[in-house]
Design a protein around this motif. Structure first.
Motif, short mmCIF file in Angstrom:
data_model
loop_
_atom_site.label_atom_id
_atom_site.label_comp_id
_atom_site.label_asym_id
_atom_site.label_seq_id
_atom_site.Cartn_x
_atom_site.Cartn_y
_atom_site.Cartn_z
N PRO A 225 79.20 -85.79 59.12
CA PRO A 225 80.66 -85.74 59.31
C PRO A 225 81.19 -84.31 59.29
N THR A 226 80.27 -83.33 59.30
CA THR A 226 80.70 -81.93 59.33
C THR A 226 81.28 -81.59 60.69
N LEU A 227 82.11 -80.57 60.74
CA LEU A 227 82.67 -80.17 62.03
C LEU A 227 81.56 -79.69 62.96
N SER A 228 80.55 -79.02 62.39
CA SER A 228 79.45 -78.56 63.25
C SER A 228 78.64 -79.75 63.76
N GLY A 229 78.52 -80.79 62.95
CA GLY A 229 77.82 -82.00 63.40
C GLY A 229 78.61 -82.74 64.45
N LEU A 230 79.90 -82.88 64.21
CA LEU A 230 80.76 -83.58 65.17
C LEU A 230 80.79 -82.84 66.50
N GLY B 33 66.17 -83.50 53.68
CA GLY B 33 65.67 -83.76 55.03
C GLY B 33 66.04 -85.14 55.58
N HIS B 34 67.08 -85.76 55.05
CA HIS B 34 67.52 -87.04 55.62
C HIS B 34 68.18 -86.82 56.97
N VAL B 35 68.64 -85.59 57.19
CA VAL B 35 69.19 -85.19 58.49
C VAL B 35 68.53 -83.87 58.85
N THR B 36 68.72 -83.41 60.09
CA THR B 36 68.02 -82.20 60.51
C THR B 36 68.72 -80.93 60.06
N GLY B 37 69.95 -81.04 59.59
CA GLY B 37 70.68 -79.85 59.13
C GLY B 37 72.15 -80.19 59.01
N TRP B 38 72.94 -79.17 58.63
CA TRP B 38 74.39 -79.40 58.50
C TRP B 38 75.00 -79.82 59.82
N ASP B 39 74.37 -79.43 60.93
CA ASP B 39 74.94 -79.75 62.24
C ASP B 39 74.23 -80.93 62.90
N ASN C 248 80.81 -73.21 49.69
CA ASN C 248 79.59 -73.78 49.11
C ASN C 248 79.07 -74.92 49.97
N GLY C 249 79.44 -74.94 51.23
CA GLY C 249 78.96 -75.96 52.15
C GLY C 249 79.70 -75.82 53.46
N TYR C 250 79.36 -76.68 54.40
CA TYR C 250 80.03 -76.66 55.70
C TYR C 250 81.27 -77.53 55.66
N LEU C 251 82.24 -77.21 56.50
CA LEU C 251 83.46 -78.01 56.55
C LEU C 251 83.18 -79.38 57.16
N HIS C 252 83.89 -80.39 56.66
CA HIS C 252 83.75 -81.73 57.22
C HIS C 252 85.10 -82.24 57.73
N ILE C 253 85.10 -83.46 58.20
CA ILE C 253 86.29 -84.04 58.82
C ILE C 253 87.45 -84.12 57.82
N GLY C 254 87.13 -84.26 56.54
CA GLY C 254 88.19 -84.25 55.52
C GLY C 254 88.86 -82.90 55.44
#
Ligand code: ATP
Ligand code: MG
Length: 561
Positions: A293-298, A282-288, A39-45
């Motif tokens: 703190p998502t793995l795709s963002g990192l 829209g506070h960020v451009t996307g999950w990445d 239900n979302g992208y993986l994050h650092i946790g």
């Protein structure tokens, strides 16, 4: 805020496993799993949990499964499944074909439910969700039995089968475990096992219109996969008696659940609900978005899997909640990039310098070390010519006391090139400095003078004729407080967003060797930090993200202690 110890000792979970192996509890088997809900992208946790589960399997010669806990069709999407698979692989872990879905067990779970009904351990309740809440009682008051609690096995079987057949609307009936409405643990007060949801499931389509609650699916999924050590975060401690109850009443294999404290990071929100809101609003451009703190963002930010694994290893596991300083995560990516990133020169905010005594049209290739930390990284050549860019900040017309870089009449070293002296400052009609005229000393080629005269400043530079233009995105923390979850009265966490978390530089000049950059390539821009090529790069425009600055605040925190 606590800071973790610098070494990772054998953690308490490893000790439990060692004891279990000694007592032969699981016949010496170690089998863990990472069970995300898609239900979302993986994050650092999540990365911490992945490293823990897969790491334990590796360490003890066991196995680890990847299992999607996909029991709620209304919040789950294939996009999330795909991203999770990709992220776990990227971190460097392999489930060796053991990729499972809780939805694979829907029939089995349904059969389990039938058994509980037949044994008098479950019943169909027809109270509304609100009434069920009211009957539940509180921590100090026992709950009240539903008037439907005494339904006969036949009636329960009949209603449950009709729930499955789609005869009822959502909320009309639920299936509940028949445990104890006076239990001290609220999870044991006849928890809901099944509810009607008329929604299409990403894998089972419209095959089902009743879906098991997470609490009725999770423990049995672990049991079916013969998981030995079912590792989860602390909030599931109170659910353990329920999982054990189901397993006992069903008479099936019993895994051992072990809880550990979830990872919290300063300046970071980790709840998927909040991360989803940041994306949706829209506070960020996307999950990445590189600030996420998502793995795709990192990853997009330039973090390596190695750095994240090292971080997870260092923080270890604990039984009580703490908040880790984000500077520690930054420390690990600096360590990794310092070892592996090629050094290049990049001018963020260019000021043109004309070297008046350098022959027009001449170009020299200056030798430059690619990475002083890595002898195998070799050398490259950087073109030098009569006109170069230096950093605007590296010049002061009226230098302050502690400013040792370029100023009128002062000599500095150009890295890998020559010494130059500033002879003349050219300004526009507003009095702004637009160009410097300097002269160089041909005897200082390579950045050394034969007479060893003292030079205080060393500047990076880029040849005007050879420069590549780029957009560079500088990131600061997404939130302006170390505890973004704590919002002021009447506000939500978005009130803590840092309005200056992204700064875009449009006129950055890079040495031409970066023409070879590919997606994900990281560089150290000398004196500036670590940067990586971003996916927004086009044939017309290079885009780089700053991963981290060179300044290591973690080292400072350590020495202060
Ligand atoms: P939600 O907020 O939707 O409950 P979640 O973050 O718990 O989501 P899951 O998909 O249920 O997400 O998590 C998968 C696994 O990752 C679980 O075992 C969970 O315990 C673990 N996990 C989630 N967040 C953290 C965290 N911050 N630190 C360590 N482990 C975590
Ligand atoms: Mg969860």
């Amino acid at each position: 805020m606590t800071t973790p110890e610098i070494t990772s000792a054998a953690n308490f979970i490893e000790k439990i496993i060692e004891e279990d192996n000694q007592s032969n509890k699981f016949g010496g088997r170690v089998h863990t799993r990472f069970p995300p809900e898609p239900n979302g992208y993986l994050h650092i946790g999540h990365a911490k949990s992945i490293c823990l589960n897969f790491g334990l399997a590796e360490k003890f010669g066991g196995m680890a499964n990847l299992r999607f806990d996909d029991t709620n069709p209304s919040k789950e999407e294939v996009e999330y499944v795909d991203s999770i698979i990709n992220d776990v692989h990227w971190l460097g872990f392999d489930w060796e074909g053991r990729l499972f879905y809780a939805s694979d067990y829907f029939q089995q779970l349904y059969d389990f439910a039938l058994k509980l009904i037949k044994d008098g351990n479950a019943y169909v309740d027809s109270l509304t969700a609100e009434q069920i809440r009211q009957h539940r009682g509180t921590l100090t008051e026992p709950g009240k039995a539903s008037p439907y609690r005494g339904r006969s096995v036949e009636e329960n079987l009949n209603l449950f089968e009709r729930m499955k057949a789609g005869e009822f609307k959502e909320g009309e009936h639920v299936l509940r475990a028949k445990i104890d409405m006076a239990a001290g643990n609220l999870n044991m007060r006849d928890p809901v096992m099944y509810r009607v949801i008329h929604a299409e499931h990403h894998r089972t389509g419209n095959q089902w219109c009743i879906y098991p609650m997470y609490d009725f699916a999770h423990g049995q999924s672990d049991s079916l996969e013969r998981i030995t050590h079912s590792i989860c975060t602390l909030e599931f401690e109170d659910h353990r008696p329920l999982y054990d109850w189901f397993v006992e009443k069903l008479g099936i294999y019993a895994p051992q659940q072990i809880e550990f404290a979830r990872l919290n990071l300063t300046y970071t929100v980790m709840s998927k609900r909040k991360l989803l809101l940041l994306v949706r609003e829209g506070h960020v451009t996307g999950w990445d978005d590189p600030r996420m703190p998502t793995l795709s963002g990192l990853r997009r930010r330039g973090y390596t899997a190695q750095a994240i694994r090292d971080f997870a290893d260092r923080i270890g596991v604990a039984k009580n909640e703490s908040v880790i300083d984000i500077a520690l995560l930054e420390y690990f990516i600096r360590q990794d990039l310092n070892r592996h990133a090629q050094r290049v020169m990049a001018v963020m905010n260019p000021l043109k310098v004309v070297i008046t005594n350098y022959p027009e049209g001449m170009v020299e290739e200056m030798d430059a070390v690619n990475n002083p930390e890595d002898p195998t990284a070799g050398m490259r050549q950087v073109p030098f010519s009569r006109e170069i860019y230096i950093e605007r900040d590296d010049f002061m017309e009226e230098p302050s006391k502690k400013f040792f870089r370029l100023a009128p009449g002062r000599e500095v070293r150009l890295m890998h090139a020559y010494y130059i002296i500033c002879n003349e400052v050219i300004k526009d009609e507003h009095g702004e400095v637009i160009e410097l005229h300097c002269s160089y000393d041909p005897a200082t080629r390579g950045g050394d003078s034969p007479d060893k005269r003292k030079i205080q400043g060393t500047l990076h530079w880029v040849s005007v004729a050879h420069a590549m233009a780029a957009e560079v995105r500088l990131y600061d923390q997404l939130f302006n407080t170390p505890t973004p979850d704590e919002a002021a009265e009447g506000q939500d966490f978005t009130a803590n967003l840092n309005p200056n978390s992204l700064q875009i530089l449009n006129n950055v000049k890079l040495e031409p060797s970066v023409a070879h950059a590919s997606l994900g390539t990281s560089y150290q821009f000398l004196r500036q930090g670590y940067f990586c090529l971003d996916a927004d790069t086009t044939a017309e425009k290079l885009v780089f993200n700053r991963t981290v600055t060179l300044r290591d605040t973690w080292a400072k925190i350590q020495t202060k202690q």
